[in-house]
Scaffold this motif. Structure first.
Motif, PDB file in Angstrom:
ATOM      1  N   ILE A   1       9.677  10.846   7.807  1.00 55.82           N
ATOM      2  CA  ILE A   1      10.489  11.040   6.594  1.00 55.82           C
ATOM      3  C   ILE A   1       9.688  10.668   5.355  1.00 55.82           C
ATOM      4  CG2 ILE A   1      12.490  10.152   5.306  1.00 55.82           C
ATOM      5  CD1 ILE A   1      13.929   9.920   8.047  1.00 55.82           C
ATOM      6  N   LEU A   2       9.005   9.536   5.406  1.00 51.73           N
ATOM      7  CA  LEU A   2       8.191   9.099   4.266  1.00 51.73           C
ATOM      8  C   LEU A   2       7.112  10.113   3.927  1.00 51.73           C
ATOM      9  CD1 LEU A   2       7.496   5.289   4.571  1.00 51.73           C
ATOM     10  CD2 LEU A   2       8.462   6.503   2.632  1.00 51.73           C
ATOM     11  N   HIS A   3       6.432  10.578   4.952  1.00 48.95           N
ATOM     12  CA  HIS A   3       5.349  11.527   4.712  1.00 48.95           C
ATOM     13  C   HIS A   3       5.866  12.819   4.094  1.00 48.95           C
ATOM     14  CE1 HIS A   3       1.535  13.449   5.019  1.00 48.95           C
ATOM     15  NE2 HIS A   3       2.035  14.403   5.784  1.00 48.95           N
ATOM     16  N   LYS A   4       6.951  13.341   4.633  1.00 49.26           N
ATOM     17  CA  LYS A   4       7.492  14.617   4.136  1.00 49.26           C
ATOM     18  C   LYS A   4       8.155  14.469   2.763  1.00 49.26           C
ATOM     19  CE  LYS A   4       6.479  17.059   7.765  1.00 49.26           C
ATOM     20  NZ  LYS A   4       5.421  18.039   7.721  1.00 49.26           N
ATOM     21  N   CYS A   5       9.000  13.463   2.608  1.00 46.53           N
ATOM     22  CA  CYS A   5       9.752  13.312   1.354  1.00 46.53           C
ATOM     23  C   CYS A   5       8.890  12.840   0.195  1.00 46.53           C
ATOM     24  CB  CYS A   5      10.918  12.352   1.565  1.00 46.53           C
ATOM     25  SG  CYS A   5      12.205  13.044   2.609  1.00 46.53           S
TER      26      CYS A   5
ATOM     27  N   PRO B   1       0.816  -1.222   0.000  1.00 48.51           N
ATOM     28  CA  PRO B   1       0.000   0.000   0.000  1.00 48.51           C
ATOM     29  C   PRO B   1       0.850   1.274   0.000  1.00 48.51           C
ATOM     30  CG  PRO B   1      -0.660  -1.451   1.806  1.00 48.51           C
ATOM     31  CD  PRO B   1       0.529  -2.058   1.156  1.00 48.51           C
ATOM     32  N   LEU B   2       1.959   1.242   0.743  1.00 45.08           N
ATOM     33  CA  LEU B   2       2.838   2.414   0.768  1.00 45.08           C
ATOM     34  C   LEU B   2       3.437   2.681  -0.602  1.00 45.08           C
ATOM     35  CD1 LEU B   2       4.935   2.344   4.048  1.00 45.08           C
ATOM     36  CD2 LEU B   2       3.402   4.132   3.245  1.00 45.08           C
TER      37      LEU B   2
ATOM     38  N   ASP C   1      -3.850  17.734  -8.020  1.00 46.37           N
ATOM     39  CA  ASP C   1      -4.954  16.964  -7.439  1.00 46.37           C
ATOM     40  C   ASP C   1      -4.482  15.587  -6.982  1.00 46.37           C
ATOM     41  OD1 ASP C   1      -6.731  19.027  -7.869  1.00 46.37           O
ATOM     42  OD2 ASP C   1      -7.482  18.210  -9.765  1.00 46.37           O
ATOM     43  N   GLU C   2      -3.638  14.958  -7.786  1.00 51.02           N
ATOM     44  CA  GLU C   2      -3.101  13.649  -7.418  1.00 51.02           C
ATOM     45  C   GLU C   2      -2.193  13.747  -6.198  1.00 51.02           C
ATOM     46  OE1 GLU C   2      -2.817  11.095 -11.518  1.00 51.02           O
ATOM     47  OE2 GLU C   2      -1.410  12.750 -11.285  1.00 51.02           O
ATOM     48  N   VAL C   3      -1.398  14.806  -6.125  1.00 55.45           N
ATOM     49  CA  VAL C   3      -0.504  15.001  -4.971  1.00 55.45           C
ATOM     50  C   VAL C   3      -1.333  15.063  -3.693  1.00 55.45           C
ATOM     51  CG1 VAL C   3       1.102  16.601  -3.847  1.00 55.45           C
ATOM     52  CG2 VAL C   3       1.339  16.102  -6.290  1.00 55.45           C
ATOM     53  N   THR C   4      -2.413  15.833  -3.730  1.00 53.36           N
ATOM     54  CA  THR C   4      -3.295  15.958  -2.559  1.00 53.36           C
ATOM     55  C   THR C   4      -3.945  14.620  -2.223  1.00 53.36           C
ATOM     56  OG1 THR C   4      -3.745  18.243  -3.175  1.00 53.36           O
ATOM     57  CG2 THR C   4      -5.271  17.227  -1.622  1.00 53.36           C
ATOM     58  N   TYR C   5      -4.440  13.936  -3.242  1.00 49.53           N
ATOM     59  CA  TYR C   5      -5.076  12.631  -3.031  1.00 49.53           C
ATOM     60  C   TYR C   5      -4.077  11.629  -2.470  1.00 49.53           C
ATOM     61  CZ  TYR C   5      -7.332   8.185  -3.995  1.00 49.53           C
ATOM     62  OH  TYR C   5      -7.846   6.925  -3.873  1.00 49.53           O
ATOM     63  N   PHE C   6      -2.891  11.551  -3.076  1.00 48.52           N
ATOM     64  CA  PHE C   6      -1.861  10.619  -2.611  1.00 48.52           C
ATOM     65  C   PHE C   6      -1.484  10.916  -1.159  1.00 48.52           C
ATOM     66  CE2 PHE C   6       0.412   8.460  -6.374  1.00 48.52           C
ATOM     67  CZ  PHE C   6      -0.775   8.315  -7.063  1.00 48.52           C
ATOM     68  N   ALA C   7      -1.374  12.199  -0.817  1.00 50.29           N
ATOM     69  CA  ALA C   7      -1.003  12.576   0.552  1.00 50.29           C
ATOM     70  C   ALA C   7      -2.059  12.117   1.553  1.00 50.29           C
ATOM     71  CB  ALA C   7      -0.799  14.085   0.651  1.00 50.29           C
ATOM     72  N   SER C   8      -3.336  12.269   1.206  1.00 49.56           N
ATOM     73  CA  SER C   8      -4.386  11.854   2.151  1.00 49.56           C
ATOM     74  C   SER C   8      -4.408  10.341   2.332  1.00 49.56           C
ATOM     75  CB  SER C   8      -5.759  12.367   1.700  1.00 49.56           C
ATOM     76  OG  SER C   8      -6.199  11.688   0.552  1.00 49.56           O
ATOM     77  N   ILE C   9      -4.238   9.603   1.255  1.00 49.54           N
ATOM     78  CA  ILE C   9      -4.194   8.135   1.367  1.00 49.54           C
ATOM     79  C   ILE C   9      -2.940   7.707   2.123  1.00 49.54           C
ATOM     80  CG2 ILE C   9      -4.079   5.958   0.086  1.00 49.54           C
ATOM     81  CD1 ILE C   9      -6.785   7.328  -0.104  1.00 49.54           C
ATOM     82  N   ARG C  10      -1.820   8.338   1.804  1.00 55.99           N
ATOM     83  CA  ARG C  10      -0.557   7.998   2.469  1.00 55.99           C
ATOM     84  C   ARG C  10      -0.658   8.233   3.979  1.00 55.99           C
ATOM     85  NH1 ARG C  10       2.428  10.726  -0.796  1.00 55.99           N
ATOM     86  NH2 ARG C  10       2.551  12.589   0.465  1.00 55.99           N
TER      87      ARG C  10
ATOM     88  N   ARG D   1      -3.319   7.997   5.848  1.00 54.99           N
ATOM     89  CA  ARG D   1      -4.117   6.901   6.410  1.00 54.99           C
ATOM     90  C   ARG D   1      -3.284   5.627   6.534  1.00 54.99           C
ATOM     91  NH1 ARG D   1      -9.188   7.768   2.535  1.00 54.99           N
ATOM     92  NH2 ARG D   1      -9.641   9.883   3.186  1.00 54.99           N
ATOM     93  N   ILE D   2      -2.527   5.323   5.491  1.00 48.38           N
ATOM     94  CA  ILE D   2      -1.699   4.115   5.511  1.00 48.38           C
ATOM     95  C   ILE D   2      -0.665   4.217   6.626  1.00 48.38           C
ATOM     96  CG2 ILE D   2       0.015   2.767   4.243  1.00 48.38           C
ATOM     97  CD1 ILE D   2      -1.516   3.647   1.655  1.00 48.38           C
ATOM     98  N   LEU D   3       0.005   5.351   6.708  1.00 54.75           N
ATOM     99  CA  LEU D   3       1.036   5.528   7.735  1.00 54.75           C
ATOM    100  C   LEU D   3       0.437   5.509   9.138  1.00 54.75           C
ATOM    101  CD1 LEU D   3       3.272   8.175   5.950  1.00 54.75           C
ATOM    102  CD2 LEU D   3       3.840   5.775   6.403  1.00 54.75           C
ATOM    103  N   LEU D   4      -0.755   6.040   9.303  1.00 60.16           N
ATOM    104  CA  LEU D   4      -1.433   5.978  10.592  1.00 60.16           C
ATOM    105  C   LEU D   4      -1.750   4.524  10.957  1.00 60.16           C
ATOM    106  CD1 LEU D   4      -2.679   7.412  13.027  1.00 60.16           C
ATOM    107  CD2 LEU D   4      -4.788   7.643  11.702  1.00 60.16           C
ATOM    108  N   CYS D   5      -2.224   3.764   9.999  1.00 61.74           N
ATOM    109  CA  CYS D   5      -2.500   2.339  10.248  1.00 61.74           C
ATOM    110  C   CYS D   5      -1.220   1.582  10.602  1.00 61.74           C
ATOM    111  CB  CYS D   5      -3.158   1.698   9.032  1.00 61.74           C
ATOM    112  SG  CYS D   5      -4.857   2.231   8.761  1.00 61.74           S
TER     113      CYS D   5
END
Length: 192
Positions: A116-120, A65-66, A132-141, A143-147
Protein backbone atom coordinates in the motif's frame (compact mmCIF):
# COMPACT_ATOMS: atom_id res chain seq x y z
CA UNK A 1 10.69 28.48 15.99
CA UNK A 2 10.48 30.97 13.16
CA UNK A 3 11.89 33.76 15.34
CA UNK A 4 14.89 31.65 16.37
CA UNK A 5 15.47 30.70 12.73
CA UNK A 6 15.23 34.42 11.83
CA UNK A 7 17.94 35.31 14.34
CA UNK A 8 20.29 32.54 13.19
CA UNK A 9 19.75 33.28 9.50
CA UNK A 10 20.17 37.02 10.00
CA UNK A 11 23.37 36.42 11.97
CA UNK A 12 25.00 34.28 9.26
CA UNK A 13 23.83 36.71 6.58
CA UNK A 14 25.37 39.68 8.47
CA UNK A 15 28.60 37.69 8.85
CA UNK A 16 28.65 37.27 5.07
CA UNK A 17 28.29 33.48 5.14
CA UNK A 18 25.20 33.51 2.90
CA UNK A 19 23.72 35.80 0.26
CA UNK A 20 20.47 37.64 0.84
CA UNK A 21 18.98 35.64 -2.06
CA UNK A 22 19.51 32.41 -0.06
CA UNK A 23 17.82 33.74 3.09
CA UNK A 24 14.55 31.82 2.66
CA UNK A 25 16.31 28.51 2.05
CA UNK A 26 18.50 28.83 5.13
CA UNK A 27 15.61 30.09 7.25
CA UNK A 28 13.50 27.09 6.27
CA UNK A 29 16.39 24.71 6.97
CA UNK A 30 17.11 26.19 10.38
CA UNK A 31 13.44 26.26 11.34
CA UNK A 32 12.75 22.66 10.34
CA UNK A 33 16.02 21.52 11.93
CA UNK A 34 15.19 23.18 15.24
CA UNK A 35 11.66 21.78 15.18
CA UNK A 36 12.94 18.30 14.36
CA UNK A 37 15.54 18.35 17.15
CA UNK A 38 12.97 19.63 19.67
CA UNK A 39 10.48 16.94 18.64
CA UNK A 40 13.12 14.23 18.82
CA UNK A 41 14.38 15.42 22.22
CA UNK A 42 10.89 15.48 23.74
CA UNK A 43 10.16 12.06 22.25
CA UNK A 44 13.38 10.58 23.67
CA UNK A 45 12.59 12.02 27.11
CA UNK A 46 9.03 10.66 27.00
CA UNK A 47 10.09 7.24 25.71
CA UNK A 48 12.83 7.05 28.34
CA UNK A 49 10.44 7.98 31.14
CA UNK A 50 8.02 5.28 29.94
CA UNK A 51 10.84 2.72 29.71
CA UNK A 52 10.30 2.39 25.96
CA UNK A 53 13.58 3.67 24.55
CA UNK A 54 14.33 0.46 22.59
CA UNK A 55 10.83 0.40 21.15
CA UNK A 56 11.07 4.10 20.32
CA UNK A 57 14.37 3.48 18.51
CA UNK A 58 12.87 0.73 16.34
CA UNK A 59 9.90 2.87 15.35
CA UNK A 60 12.13 5.85 14.55
CA UNK A 61 14.49 3.65 12.49
CA UNK A 62 11.56 2.60 10.31
CA UNK A 63 9.44 5.75 10.32
CA UNK A 64 12.02 8.49 9.74
CA UNK A 65 13.48 7.18 6.49
CA UNK A 66 10.02 6.29 5.20
CA UNK A 67 8.53 9.63 6.16
CA UNK A 68 11.10 11.42 4.04
CA UNK A 69 10.09 9.58 0.85
CA UNK A 70 6.32 9.02 1.10
CA UNK A 71 5.17 12.66 1.12
CA UNK A 72 2.51 11.98 3.70
CA UNK A 73 0.39 14.49 5.55
CA UNK A 74 1.93 17.55 7.19
CA UNK A 75 0.35 19.56 9.98
CA UNK A 76 -0.15 23.27 9.41
CA UNK A 77 1.12 24.26 12.85
CA UNK A 78 4.26 23.06 14.59
CA UNK A 79 2.45 22.50 17.89
CA UNK A 80 0.05 20.06 16.20
CA UNK A 81 2.93 18.27 14.52
CA UNK A 82 4.88 18.10 17.77
CA UNK A 83 1.94 16.69 19.73
CA UNK A 84 1.04 14.08 17.08
CA UNK A 85 4.65 13.03 16.49
CA UNK A 86 5.48 12.62 20.17
CA UNK A 87 2.25 10.72 20.81
CA UNK A 88 2.78 8.42 17.84
CA UNK A 89 6.36 7.48 18.66
CA UNK A 90 6.00 7.20 22.44
CA UNK A 91 2.46 6.16 23.30
CA UNK A 92 2.07 3.89 20.27
CA UNK A 93 4.81 1.47 21.36
CA UNK A 94 3.18 1.18 24.78
CA UNK A 95 -0.12 0.16 23.19
CA UNK A 96 1.56 -2.18 20.68
CA UNK A 97 2.96 -4.25 23.56
CA UNK A 98 -0.58 -5.05 24.68
CA UNK A 99 -1.69 -6.51 21.33
CA UNK A 100 -1.52 -10.27 21.00
CA UNK A 101 -1.27 -11.43 17.40
CA UNK A 102 0.72 -14.20 15.72
CA UNK A 103 4.03 -13.39 14.07
CA UNK A 104 2.88 -14.73 10.71
CA UNK A 105 -0.18 -12.49 10.70
CA UNK A 106 2.02 -9.52 11.63
CA UNK A 107 4.33 -10.34 8.71
CA UNK A 108 1.36 -10.65 6.31
CA UNK A 109 -0.06 -7.33 7.50
CA UNK A 110 3.37 -5.76 7.12
CA UNK A 111 3.62 -6.96 3.51
CA UNK A 112 0.18 -5.49 2.80
CA UNK A 113 1.23 -2.20 4.41
CA UNK A 114 4.45 -2.17 2.36
CA UNK A 115 2.54 -2.69 -0.89
CA UNK A 116 0.00 0.00 0.00
CA UNK A 117 2.79 2.42 0.91
CA UNK A 118 4.68 1.77 -2.28
CA UNK A 119 1.63 2.16 -4.53
CA UNK A 120 -0.09 5.06 -2.75
CA UNK A 121 3.08 7.08 -2.27
CA UNK A 122 3.16 7.62 -6.03
CA UNK A 123 0.02 9.73 -5.68
CA UNK A 124 1.44 11.88 -2.88
CA UNK A 125 4.86 12.34 -4.49
CA UNK A 126 3.36 13.16 -7.92
CA UNK A 127 1.27 15.84 -6.24
CA UNK A 128 4.22 17.45 -4.43
CA UNK A 129 7.22 16.76 -6.69
CA UNK A 130 8.36 16.92 -10.31
CA UNK A 131 8.79 13.74 -12.39
CA UNK A 132 12.52 13.36 -11.64
CA UNK A 133 11.86 13.59 -7.91
CA UNK A 134 8.98 11.10 -8.15
CA UNK A 135 11.32 8.58 -9.81
CA UNK A 136 14.09 9.25 -7.29
CA UNK A 137 11.72 9.02 -4.31
CA UNK A 138 10.30 5.75 -5.65
CA UNK A 139 13.74 4.15 -5.97
CA UNK A 140 14.78 5.19 -2.46
CA UNK A 141 11.40 4.16 -1.06
CA UNK A 142 11.78 0.68 -2.64
CA UNK A 143 15.15 0.25 -0.92
CA UNK A 144 13.78 1.37 2.44
CA UNK A 145 10.75 -0.90 2.16
CA UNK A 146 12.96 -3.82 1.12
CA UNK A 147 15.16 -3.25 4.18
CA UNK A 148 12.07 -3.08 6.39
CA UNK A 149 10.81 -6.36 4.92
CA UNK A 150 14.20 -8.03 5.45
CA UNK A 151 14.23 -6.81 9.07
CA UNK A 152 10.76 -8.27 9.54
CA UNK A 153 11.94 -11.63 8.15
CA UNK A 154 14.96 -11.65 10.46
CA UNK A 155 12.80 -10.83 13.48
CA UNK A 156 10.37 -13.58 12.45
CA UNK A 157 13.26 -16.05 12.16
CA UNK A 158 14.66 -15.18 15.60
CA UNK A 159 11.15 -15.00 17.08
CA UNK A 160 11.16 -11.35 18.19
CA UNK A 161 7.43 -10.74 18.06
CA UNK A 162 7.65 -7.40 19.87
CA UNK A 163 9.95 -6.04 17.16
CA UNK A 164 7.68 -7.39 14.42
CA UNK A 165 4.71 -5.59 15.95
CA UNK A 166 6.67 -2.35 16.34
CA UNK A 167 7.68 -2.37 12.69
CA UNK A 168 4.10 -3.09 11.66
CA UNK A 169 2.99 -0.18 13.83
CA UNK A 170 5.49 2.16 12.14
CA UNK A 171 4.32 0.98 8.71
CA UNK A 172 0.68 1.57 9.64
CA UNK A 173 1.47 5.09 10.87
CA UNK A 174 3.12 5.76 7.49
CA UNK A 175 0.13 4.28 5.61
CA UNK A 176 -2.25 6.43 7.67
CA UNK A 177 -0.19 9.53 6.83
CA UNK A 178 -0.23 8.76 3.10
CA UNK A 179 -3.96 7.97 3.07
CA UNK A 180 -4.77 11.23 4.87
CA UNK A 181 -2.63 13.15 2.38
CA UNK A 182 -4.42 11.46 -0.54
CA UNK A 183 -7.77 12.46 0.96
CA UNK A 184 -6.57 16.07 1.19
CA UNK A 185 -5.32 15.94 -2.40
CA UNK A 186 -8.68 14.61 -3.62
CA UNK A 187 -10.54 17.33 -1.70
CA UNK A 188 -8.36 20.04 -3.23
CA UNK A 189 -8.91 18.58 -6.70
CA UNK A 190 -12.67 18.48 -6.15
CA UNK A 191 -12.68 22.20 -5.31
CA UNK A 192 -10.83 23.14 -8.50
Amino acid sequence: MSKIADKITNYIMIKGMIDKDDYDIYHYGFQTGIEFILCLAISVIMASSLGLIREFAIIILVLLPLRAYICGIHMKKFVSCLFCSVALVTCGPYLVQKIMISNHIVLCLSVIAIVILHKCSYITTEYQCDSDEVTYFASIRKRILLCVFMAECIFLFIDKSEFLKLILYALLVAVFSVVLQIILIKKKQDFT
